[in-house]
Scaffold this motif. Structure first.
Motif, PDB file in Angstrom:
ATOM      1  N   SER A 182       0.823  -1.209   0.000  1.00  0.00           N
ATOM      2  CA  SER A 182       0.000   0.000   0.000  1.00  0.00           C
ATOM      3  C   SER A 182       0.859   1.262   0.000  1.00  0.00           C
ATOM      4  CB  SER A 182      -0.929  -0.010   1.218  1.00  0.00           C
ATOM      5  OG  SER A 182      -1.746   1.138   1.250  1.00  0.00           O
ATOM      6  N   SER A 183       1.915   1.286   0.813  1.00  0.00           N
ATOM      7  CA  SER A 183       2.792   2.455   0.870  1.00  0.00           C
ATOM      8  C   SER A 183       3.499   2.673  -0.460  1.00  0.00           C
ATOM      9  CB  SER A 183       3.814   2.283   1.994  1.00  0.00           C
ATOM     10  OG  SER A 183       3.177   2.190   3.248  1.00  0.00           O
ATOM     11  N   CYS A 184       3.968   1.606  -1.077  1.00  0.00           N
ATOM     12  CA  CYS A 184       4.674   1.728  -2.351  1.00  0.00           C
ATOM     13  C   CYS A 184       3.734   2.178  -3.465  1.00  0.00           C
ATOM     14  CB  CYS A 184       5.338   0.404  -2.718  1.00  0.00           C
ATOM     15  SG  CYS A 184       6.728  -0.052  -1.648  1.00  0.00           S
ATOM     16  N   ASP A 185       2.490   1.711  -3.446  1.00  0.00           N
ATOM     17  CA  ASP A 185       1.532   2.154  -4.462  1.00  0.00           C
ATOM     18  C   ASP A 185       1.231   3.643  -4.316  1.00  0.00           C
ATOM     19  OD1 ASP A 185       1.313  -0.240  -5.746  1.00  0.00           O
ATOM     20  OD2 ASP A 185      -0.481  -0.909  -4.675  1.00  0.00           O
ATOM     21  N   ARG A 186       1.147   4.135  -3.079  1.00  0.00           N
ATOM     22  CA  ARG A 186       0.882   5.560  -2.880  1.00  0.00           C
ATOM     23  C   ARG A 186       2.062   6.417  -3.335  1.00  0.00           C
ATOM     24  NH1 ARG A 186      -1.683   3.617   1.982  1.00  0.00           N
ATOM     25  NH2 ARG A 186      -3.918   4.100   1.961  1.00  0.00           N
ATOM     26  N   LEU A 187       3.274   5.919  -3.101  1.00  0.00           N
ATOM     27  CA  LEU A 187       4.472   6.677  -3.465  1.00  0.00           C
ATOM     28  C   LEU A 187       4.884   6.460  -4.909  1.00  0.00           C
ATOM     29  CD1 LEU A 187       6.626   6.055  -0.252  1.00  0.00           C
ATOM     30  CD2 LEU A 187       5.312   8.102  -0.825  1.00  0.00           C
ATOM     31  N   ALA A 235      -5.898   3.517 -11.027  1.00  0.00           N
ATOM     32  CA  ALA A 235      -6.095   2.167 -10.501  1.00  0.00           C
ATOM     33  C   ALA A 235      -5.072   1.845  -9.414  1.00  0.00           C
ATOM     34  CB  ALA A 235      -6.001   1.152 -11.634  1.00  0.00           C
ATOM     35  N   THR A 236      -3.851   2.344  -9.564  1.00  0.00           N
ATOM     36  CA  THR A 236      -2.819   2.090  -8.558  1.00  0.00           C
ATOM     37  C   THR A 236      -3.158   2.775  -7.236  1.00  0.00           C
ATOM     38  OG1 THR A 236      -1.141   1.919 -10.291  1.00  0.00           O
ATOM     39  CG2 THR A 236      -0.361   2.299  -8.056  1.00  0.00           C
ATOM     40  N   LEU A 237      -3.656   3.997  -7.293  1.00  0.00           N
ATOM     41  CA  LEU A 237      -4.047   4.698  -6.069  1.00  0.00           C
ATOM     42  C   LEU A 237      -5.242   4.010  -5.403  1.00  0.00           C
ATOM     43  CD1 LEU A 237      -3.667   8.413  -7.262  1.00  0.00           C
ATOM     44  CD2 LEU A 237      -2.099   7.076  -5.853  1.00  0.00           C
ATOM     45  N   LEU A 238      -6.175   3.535  -6.216  1.00  0.00           N
ATOM     46  CA  LEU A 238      -7.297   2.791  -5.660  1.00  0.00           C
ATOM     47  C   LEU A 238      -6.822   1.493  -5.018  1.00  0.00           C
ATOM     48  CD1 LEU A 238     -10.179   3.134  -8.285  1.00  0.00           C
ATOM     49  CD2 LEU A 238     -10.339   3.650  -5.857  1.00  0.00           C
ATOM     50  N   ARG A 239      -5.844   0.857  -5.647  1.00  0.00           N
ATOM     51  CA  ARG A 239      -5.325  -0.399  -5.104  1.00  0.00           C
ATOM     52  C   ARG A 239      -4.682  -0.191  -3.740  1.00  0.00           C
ATOM     53  NH1 ARG A 239      -1.073  -3.543  -8.714  1.00  0.00           N
ATOM     54  NH2 ARG A 239       0.217  -1.782  -8.060  1.00  0.00           N
ATOM     55  N   ALA A 240      -4.040   0.947  -3.546  1.00  0.00           N
ATOM     56  CA  ALA A 240      -3.444   1.238  -2.242  1.00  0.00           C
ATOM     57  C   ALA A 240      -4.516   1.279  -1.156  1.00  0.00           C
ATOM     58  CB  ALA A 240      -2.688   2.562  -2.296  1.00  0.00           C
ATOM     59  N   GLU A 241      -5.687   1.850  -1.465  1.00  0.00           N
ATOM     60  CA  GLU A 241      -6.779   1.879  -0.497  1.00  0.00           C
ATOM     61  C   GLU A 241      -7.303   0.478  -0.225  1.00  0.00           C
ATOM     62  OE1 GLU A 241      -9.744   4.545  -1.931  1.00  0.00           O
ATOM     63  OE2 GLU A 241      -8.336   6.166  -2.317  1.00  0.00           O
ATOM     64  N   VAL A 242      -7.405  -0.343  -1.282  1.00  0.00           N
ATOM     65  CA  VAL A 242      -7.913  -1.703  -1.119  1.00  0.00           C
ATOM     66  C   VAL A 242      -6.948  -2.536  -0.273  1.00  0.00           C
ATOM     67  CG1 VAL A 242      -8.519  -3.816  -2.341  1.00  0.00           C
ATOM     68  CG2 VAL A 242      -9.202  -1.602  -3.270  1.00  0.00           C
ATOM     69  N   GLU A 243      -5.659  -2.363  -0.492  1.00  0.00           N
ATOM     70  CA  GLU A 243      -4.673  -3.117   0.287  1.00  0.00           C
ATOM     71  C   GLU A 243      -4.748  -2.773   1.769  1.00  0.00           C
ATOM     72  OE1 GLU A 243      -1.425  -3.571  -3.361  1.00  0.00           O
ATOM     73  OE2 GLU A 243      -1.392  -1.843  -2.014  1.00  0.00           O
ATOM     74  N   ALA A 244      -5.035  -1.507   2.069  1.00  0.00           N
ATOM     75  CA  ALA A 244      -5.218  -1.131   3.470  1.00  0.00           C
ATOM     76  C   ALA A 244      -6.456  -1.809   4.058  1.00  0.00           C
ATOM     77  CB  ALA A 244      -5.323   0.392   3.593  1.00  0.00           C
ATOM     78  N   LEU A 245      -7.530  -1.917   3.257  1.00  0.00           N
ATOM     79  CA  LEU A 245      -8.738  -2.604   3.726  1.00  0.00           C
ATOM     80  C   LEU A 245      -8.468  -4.091   3.946  1.00  0.00           C
ATOM     81  CD1 LEU A 245     -11.553  -1.021   1.532  1.00  0.00           C
ATOM     82  CD2 LEU A 245     -11.251  -0.795   3.994  1.00  0.00           C
ATOM     83  N   MET A 246      -7.692  -4.690   3.058  1.00  0.00           N
ATOM     84  CA  MET A 246      -7.362  -6.105   3.207  1.00  0.00           C
ATOM     85  C   MET A 246      -6.575  -6.347   4.493  1.00  0.00           C
ATOM     86  SD  MET A 246      -6.359  -6.904  -0.771  1.00  0.00           S
ATOM     87  CE  MET A 246      -5.706  -8.548  -0.440  1.00  0.00           C
ATOM     88  N   ALA A 247      -5.638  -5.450   4.795  1.00  0.00           N
ATOM     89  CA  ALA A 247      -4.868  -5.582   6.032  1.00  0.00           C
ATOM     90  C   ALA A 247      -5.788  -5.483   7.253  1.00  0.00           C
ATOM     91  CB  ALA A 247      -3.781  -4.519   6.088  1.00  0.00           C
TER      92      ALA A 247
END
Length: 325
Positions: free
Chosen positions: A189-194, A289-301
């Motif tokens: 998630s951090s890498c996708d945001r950056l 899509a990458t920024l959205l994926r960062a949010e989804v990864e946080a939800l998965m965690a």
């Protein structure tokens, strides 16, 4: 502090947007197209901003009922069984390896039509009675095989299996794997945001693939709310269907989305496309899509934090049944 990323720190240029990206140089006969586009590419990043309602649909309540959450739970349970079988094999518990493998295959086949329920295998184990298992072993042949007075006898030993004890082992293993996956999701998630590359992670393909699937579905939903973005939606839908169909795995499974990074990277490398009066920028679609994926990864965690609670609930239910009996 953010989790550590790859030592090289190289930017993921295939997904990070390039400031001042040059527009297509159109001929004089295409001046009308420039007037229509207003010199700006059409993409979700500019015209499909997520409202609070859209973000709320990515919340925990929506994620709990999503097919990707079911895949995440089932994948965690499958990895737990694989890890426990490996541990039994390493300490020479051949009988337990044989018993657990057979019991798990029977349960998984029966529960294949109920996604997200494979962790109920632990409940079944807690309520199972002890079993006696005969474990065959190899022996040195003595005497002639043609001797009619020698009666072959099975060589081996009897082993008592306590399913409840194995269930406790599976709980500890599953909780440990959930902690490791949460750490990996935090890095992803951090890498996708950056917009940077991440270090090699054991289960990055599985976790990133599930998050990519949710992010692209969310992006398609956002585009469907804007009729003027119908060409963009059609382009993105065709791209997803084409790339996932090329994967050597059944459609709709986690394996078909095993390489989410490559899916978005290839999307970002696509050229600008004109569809009717719309100019589609695949790189901006990949960025969104990458920024959205960062949010989804946080939800998965966050969803994986419920693992310990699921085990406590299973144990409490088992104790209640014991007292009622």
């Amino acid at each position: 502090p953010l989790p550590a990323v790859a030592a090289s720190g190289r930017s993921n240029k295939s997904i990070r947007p390039e400031p001042g990206r040059m527009m297509l140089v159109l001929a004089a006969s295409s001046s009308h197209a420039l007037a229509v586009f207003g010199g700006q590419p059409v993409s979700s990043a500019r015209h499909c901003r997520r409202s609070p309602d859209c973000l709320a649909q990515l919340g925990s309540s929506s994620w709990a009922t999503s097919p990707e959450n079911h895949m995440l739970k089932d994948s965690l349970m499958e990895r737990t069984i694989e890890t426990q079988l490996l541990q039994f094999n390493c300490i020479g518990e051949r009988g337990k390896v044989k018993w657990l493998h057979s019991r798990w295959n029977t349960f998984a086949e029966a529960g294949s039509e109920a996604p997200g329920k494979l962790h109920h295998f632990i409940d079944e184990m807690l309520r199972s009675d002890r079993e006696m298992l005969f474990v065959r072993t190899t022996s040195i042949r003595q005497g002639s095989p043609s001797n009619p007075y020698l009666r072959p006898k099975p060589h081996g030993y009897h082993l008592e299996i306590e399913p409840a004890q194995i269930a406790l082992r599976l709980m500890r293993c599953r909780e440990q794997l959930a902690v490791e996956w949460r750490e990996e999701l935090a890095v992803l998630s951090s890498c996708d945001r950056l917009g940077v590359e991440h270090e090699a992670l054991p289960d990055a393909g599985l976790l990133s693939g599930l998050a990519t699937r949710v992010a692209l579905r969310r992006l398609r939903h956002d585009l469907s709310l804007l009729p003027s973005r119908a060409p963009v939606l059609h382009y993105l839908t065709n791209y997803i269907q084409r790339e996932t169909a090329a994967a050597d795995a059944p459609a709709g499974t986690a394996a078909a989305w095993a390489d989410g990074e490559a899916l978005l990277r290839k999307l970002a490398e696509q050229p600008l496309v004109i569809r009717g009066t719309a100019l589609i920028d695949p790189q901006q679609l990949a960025t969104e899509a990458t920024l959205l994926r960062a949010e989804v990864e946080a939800l998965m965690a966050s969803a994986l934090e419920e693992t310990t609670g699921e085990h406590l609930s299973a144990q409490a239910s088992f104790l209640d049944d014991c007292f009622d009996a």
